[in-house]
Design a protein around this motif. Structure first.
Motif, short mmCIF file in Angstrom:
data_model
loop_
_atom_site.label_atom_id
_atom_site.label_comp_id
_atom_site.label_asym_id
_atom_site.label_seq_id
_atom_site.Cartn_x
_atom_site.Cartn_y
_atom_site.Cartn_z
N GLY A 120 0.81 -1.21 0.00
CA GLY A 120 0.00 0.00 0.00
C GLY A 120 0.85 1.26 0.00
N ASP A 121 1.91 1.26 0.80
CA ASP A 121 2.79 2.43 0.88
C ASP A 121 3.48 2.71 -0.46
OD1 ASP A 121 2.15 2.74 3.53
OD2 ASP A 121 3.95 1.75 4.29
N ASN A 122 3.70 1.63 -1.26
CA ASN A 122 4.38 1.77 -2.55
C ASN A 122 3.43 1.80 -3.74
OD1 ASN A 122 7.06 1.73 -1.45
ND2 ASN A 122 6.86 -0.47 -1.15
N ASP A 123 2.12 1.92 -3.45
CA ASP A 123 1.09 1.97 -4.51
C ASP A 123 1.12 0.74 -5.42
OD1 ASP A 123 0.13 4.41 -3.63
OD2 ASP A 123 1.45 5.57 -4.94
N GLN A 124 1.46 -0.42 -4.85
CA GLN A 124 1.45 -1.67 -5.61
C GLN A 124 0.11 -2.36 -5.34
OE1 GLN A 124 5.53 -2.62 -3.80
NE2 GLN A 124 5.62 -3.71 -5.76
N TRP A 125 -0.94 -1.83 -5.99
CA TRP A 125 -2.29 -2.23 -5.60
C TRP A 125 -2.68 -3.61 -6.09
CZ3 TRP A 125 -3.40 0.26 -1.63
CH2 TRP A 125 -3.01 1.59 -1.48
N CYS A 126 -2.08 -4.10 -7.17
CA CYS A 126 -2.37 -5.47 -7.62
C CYS A 126 -1.87 -6.47 -6.56
CB CYS A 126 -1.71 -5.76 -8.97
SG CYS A 126 -2.52 -4.95 -10.36
N SER A 127 -0.63 -6.27 -6.12
CA SER A 127 -0.07 -7.14 -5.08
C SER A 127 -0.81 -6.94 -3.76
CB SER A 127 1.42 -6.85 -4.89
OG SER A 127 2.13 -7.13 -6.07
N TRP A 128 -1.18 -5.69 -3.45
CA TRP A 128 -1.95 -5.40 -2.24
C TRP A 128 -3.24 -6.21 -2.22
CZ3 TRP A 128 -6.83 -3.63 -1.28
CH2 TRP A 128 -7.11 -3.16 0.02
N ALA A 129 -3.97 -6.21 -3.34
CA ALA A 129 -5.23 -6.94 -3.42
C ALA A 129 -5.01 -8.45 -3.31
CB ALA A 129 -5.95 -6.60 -4.73
N GLN A 130 -3.97 -8.95 -3.97
CA GLN A 130 -3.68 -10.38 -3.97
C GLN A 130 -3.37 -10.88 -2.56
OE1 GLN A 130 -0.67 -11.68 -6.84
NE2 GLN A 130 0.20 -13.05 -5.30
N PHE A 131 -2.50 -10.18 -1.83
CA PHE A 131 -2.11 -10.63 -0.50
C PHE A 131 -3.23 -10.39 0.51
CE2 PHE A 131 1.86 -11.11 -2.48
CZ PHE A 131 2.69 -11.85 -1.65
N THR A 132 -4.01 -9.32 0.32
CA THR A 132 -5.15 -9.06 1.21
C THR A 132 -6.18 -10.17 1.10
OG1 THR A 132 -4.84 -6.66 1.07
CG2 THR A 132 -7.01 -7.45 1.77
N THR A 133 -6.50 -10.57 -0.12
CA THR A 133 -7.48 -11.64 -0.33
C THR A 133 -6.96 -12.96 0.21
OG1 THR A 133 -8.19 -10.51 -2.36
CG2 THR A 133 -8.95 -12.77 -2.04
N THR A 134 -5.67 -13.23 0.03
CA THR A 134 -5.08 -14.46 0.57
C THR A 134 -5.20 -14.49 2.08
OG1 THR A 134 -3.49 -14.53 -1.27
CG2 THR A 134 -3.00 -15.87 0.67
N MET A 135 -4.87 -13.37 2.73
CA MET A 135 -4.95 -13.31 4.19
C MET A 135 -6.37 -13.54 4.68
SD MET A 135 -3.72 -10.28 6.82
CE MET A 135 -5.05 -9.16 6.34
N ARG A 136 -7.34 -12.91 4.01
CA ARG A 136 -8.74 -13.09 4.41
C ARG A 136 -9.16 -14.54 4.27
NH1 ARG A 136 -11.08 -7.86 1.12
NH2 ARG A 136 -10.44 -6.25 2.61
N THR A 137 -8.69 -15.22 3.22
CA THR A 137 -9.05 -16.61 2.99
C THR A 137 -8.46 -17.50 4.08
OG1 THR A 137 -9.07 -16.15 0.61
CG2 THR A 137 -9.06 -18.46 1.28
N ILE A 138 -7.22 -17.23 4.47
CA ILE A 138 -6.59 -18.01 5.55
C ILE A 138 -7.35 -17.80 6.86
CG2 ILE A 138 -4.51 -18.19 6.98
CD1 ILE A 138 -2.87 -17.58 4.47
#
Length: 354
Positions: A120-138
């Protein structure tokens, strides 16, 4: 270990808050060098006036000061256990093991949160969304906000994959979530938070599912059925069908490419653009040029913005006032909506647009 390492929680007067208080920090001393570490956590921010801090460290504190002194003792115990487990002490390794703001480095979700913040701090929103969704699934699978790295054994990862399959997640999504989890393991291992013997991936361990044959090529008669499919004009279903066709006619451009198209990308003969996924990965990204067919013209006339200024987006889904995070969230909703309608209403339940 050689020279003795000592710890103490002190009032860090070199830093003052606007309310006139100072933060309490863990002081670690080694070879006559001192380093200070934050002890704040989600539940409490430790800041005091000198008078308040003296009441905490008094021989017999009372009330809330007694509770805080007990918390200080637990924090020091944690620090000393970490120091005792280190063969050779270094401030850098201690900082990693002690964690940022008192975080628990045995918890894989803590590492996910830290990585997500970096994206998020680096505006890498594709990776932000990918890791956020993974964390929510776990979190959903384990039903907890505390998941120890050691719980994610090879057997548990296989069960996790089966559970995601039963949740009707695509194999592509499952592979992405598992790859993100593997990345977090590698980071934690590199920083010394976990040992090599609990790493569940690699040879003899859990293997990411193959993405082979996730999607199959459609036959011409199936594409024709989609093309001729009738639905209420300008409904979400109609939008999904036309976006799918637009993607197909634009050589399989993904939705991220489509929503960012501007009228300057279109001339009388071609639509020309650079794929987003290659924009930052190659020094000289090669433009894609696709013939501007009558069908593409029809879809732009139907769904496109009426203002055809060169810098105006063709479609209404995003605008210049939106942040990249807002664009990404809107894109995720659009993709889900489009995929849902294509799966429900078309001849093939595996159709999707990404």
């Amino acid at each position: 270990m050689g020279a003795k390492v000592t710890t103490a929680i002190v009032l860090y007067k070199a830093q003052s808050k606007k309310n006139g208080k100072h933060p309490a920090k863990l002081r670690v001393t080694f070879n006559r060098k001192q380093m200070y570490y934050s002890i704040d956590n989600k539940e409490r921010v430790y800041e005091f006036t000198p008078e308040e801090f003296n009441k905490v460290i008094a021989p017999k504190p009372r009330g809330v000061f007694k509770d805080i002194k007990l918390e200080f003792s637990l924090i020091e115990d944690k620090a000393n256990k970490i120091i005792g487990s280190m063969e050779t002490f270094s401030f850098r390794q201690f900082k990693t093991k002690f964690g940022i703001a008192g975080g628990d480095l045995t918890n894989i979700l803590f590492y996910f949160e830290r990585r997500i913040k970096e994206f998020g701090d680096n505006d890498q929103w594709c990776s932000w969304a990918q890791f956020t969704t993974t964390m929510r699934t776990i979190k959903k699978y384990f039903g907890s906000n505390q998941v120890d790295f050691r719980e994610l054994t090879v057997h548990e990862l296989e069960k996790f994959e089966q559970w995601m399959t039963a949740q009707d997640l695509s194999m592509s999504s499952i592979k992405t979530y598992m790859a993100s989890t593997r990345t977090i393991f590698k980071i934690a291992q590199r920083e010394g938070a976990i040992s090599k013997d609990i790493y569940p991936f690699g040879e003899g361990g859990y293997k990411l599912p193959s993405s082979q044959n996730i999607k199959r090529a459609l036959k011409m008669n199936e594409i024709e059925k989609i093309y001729k499919y009738e639905c209420k004009e300008f409904s979400y279903r109609d939008e999904a069908k036309d976006l799918w066709l637009f993607s197909y006619l634009l050589n399989g451009a993904n939705m991220n490419d489509i929503i960012r198209l501007k009228y300057k990308n279109v001339d009388d003969e071609f639509i020309t653009f650079i794929r987003r996924k290659t924009r930052k990965t190659t020094k000289s990204s090669k433009p894609i040029s696709v013939a501007y067919t009558d069908d593409l013209k029809r879809l732009i006339d139907k769904w496109g913005n009426k203002d055809r200024s060169p810098e105006n987006y063709i479609f209404r889904f995003i605008n210049e006032d939106m942040t990249e995070k807002q664009v990404r969230r809107g894109l995720d909703r659009l993709i889900k909506r489009t995929n849902d309608h294509m799966k429900k209403e078309t001849v093939n339940s595996t159709l999707s647009i990404i």
